[in-house]
Design an enzyme around this catalytic site. Sequence first.
Site, PDB file in Angstrom:
ATOM      1  CG  ASP A  19      63.676  85.409 -16.555  1.00 30.62           C
ATOM      2  OD1 ASP A  19      64.515  84.512 -16.341  1.00 30.62           O
ATOM      3  OD2 ASP A  19      62.611  85.208 -17.193  1.00 30.62           O
ATOM      4  CG  ASP A  21      64.790  81.207 -21.243  1.00 25.42           C
ATOM      5  OD1 ASP A  21      65.275  81.401 -22.358  1.00 25.42           O
ATOM      6  OD2 ASP A  21      65.312  80.453 -20.407  1.00 25.42           O
ATOM      7  N   GLY A  56      60.714  79.540 -15.631  1.00 24.78           N
ATOM      8  CA  GLY A  56      61.657  79.861 -14.552  1.00 24.78           C
ATOM      9  C   GLY A  56      62.167  78.656 -13.790  1.00 24.78           C
ATOM     10  NE  ARG A  59      68.879  71.601 -19.423  1.00 21.40           N
ATOM     11  CZ  ARG A  59      70.156  71.720 -19.774  1.00 21.40           C
ATOM     12  NH1 ARG A  59      70.907  70.637 -19.912  1.00 21.40           N
ATOM     13  NH2 ARG A  59      70.697  72.903 -19.998  1.00 21.40           N
ATOM     14  CB  SER A 124      68.511  79.063 -19.153  1.00 19.28           C
ATOM     15  OG  SER A 124      69.046  78.359 -20.250  1.00 19.28           O
ATOM     16  CE  LYS A 125      72.889  73.330 -14.936  1.00 18.43           C
ATOM     17  NZ  LYS A 125      72.809  71.958 -14.476  1.00 18.43           N
ATOM     18  CG  ASN A 126      71.077  75.952 -23.148  1.00 14.54           C
ATOM     19  OD1 ASN A 126      72.077  75.444 -23.668  1.00 14.54           O
ATOM     20  ND2 ASN A 126      70.092  75.214 -22.672  1.00 14.54           N
ATOM     21  CG  ASP A 178      58.771  85.143 -18.244  1.00 12.91           C
ATOM     22  OD1 ASP A 178      59.846  85.031 -17.616  1.00 12.91           O
ATOM     23  OD2 ASP A 178      58.303  84.238 -18.957  1.00 12.91           O
TER      24      ASP A 178
END
Length: 223
Positions: A19, A21, A56, A59, A124-126, A178
Amino acid sequence: MTTVDRNMKFKNIKGIIFDLDGVLTNTSEYHYKAWKMLADELGIHFDRNINEKLRGIPRKESLEIMLAGKVVSEKEIKRLMDIKNNYYNDFLTQMNPDDILPGVLELLCETRKAGIKIGIGSSSKNAKTVIDKLGLESFVDSISDGFSVDNHKPAPDLFLHCAANLAVSPENTIVVEDAESGVEAALNGGFWVVGLGPAERVGKAHIVFPSFENVKLRDFIGN
Ligand code: G6P
Ligand code: MG
């Protein structure tokens, strides 16, 4: 509160899906600050405890949790998501390889040397932007992100998507997470799971470390 099970070692591992973030970097803090700025503007109470529920979580679902029952139109949802994402992207402009969490780079190097495939499984899309900012592109064989699947964690879809791209099967693959929802997603997909963080959050993982600081591949992978 270290709950490392030193007796448990995964065997015959061909891939590790990380993962992003909160695992490779602490973007969780930037997500928190961006949501907090938006919540303050809307006059909605938002704190770090509420933010924990967003680990997790994609958005749109995160916004719904932040709005705490406040009803808004689809158009407004889109507008608010864009505002939050702009704040978040402002934070990302400052990001650089110093933001890689302790122990991560060493572990990625070891994983590469061991011939184990490396994937990213992030809601995430980032995700691609963050990997670029951290300078980790050369370590990553495949990225599955917020654009890859419809069903989000705790559904296993994202990790299965990543495993398929890496051409590895779940029983030969470790997922590192996480987030509680991420640990559940990996278990639901039949993966081996390393949880990073407090046992209250990731205690369902097969092995738990407080972080990757001073963790070596041999601490969780046997022959
Ligand atoms: C990760 C983070 C979440 C975040 C989600 C979507 O899973 O843990 O906190 O909400 O990605 O991120 P995005 O960058 O697409 O808004
Ligand atoms: Mg995470």
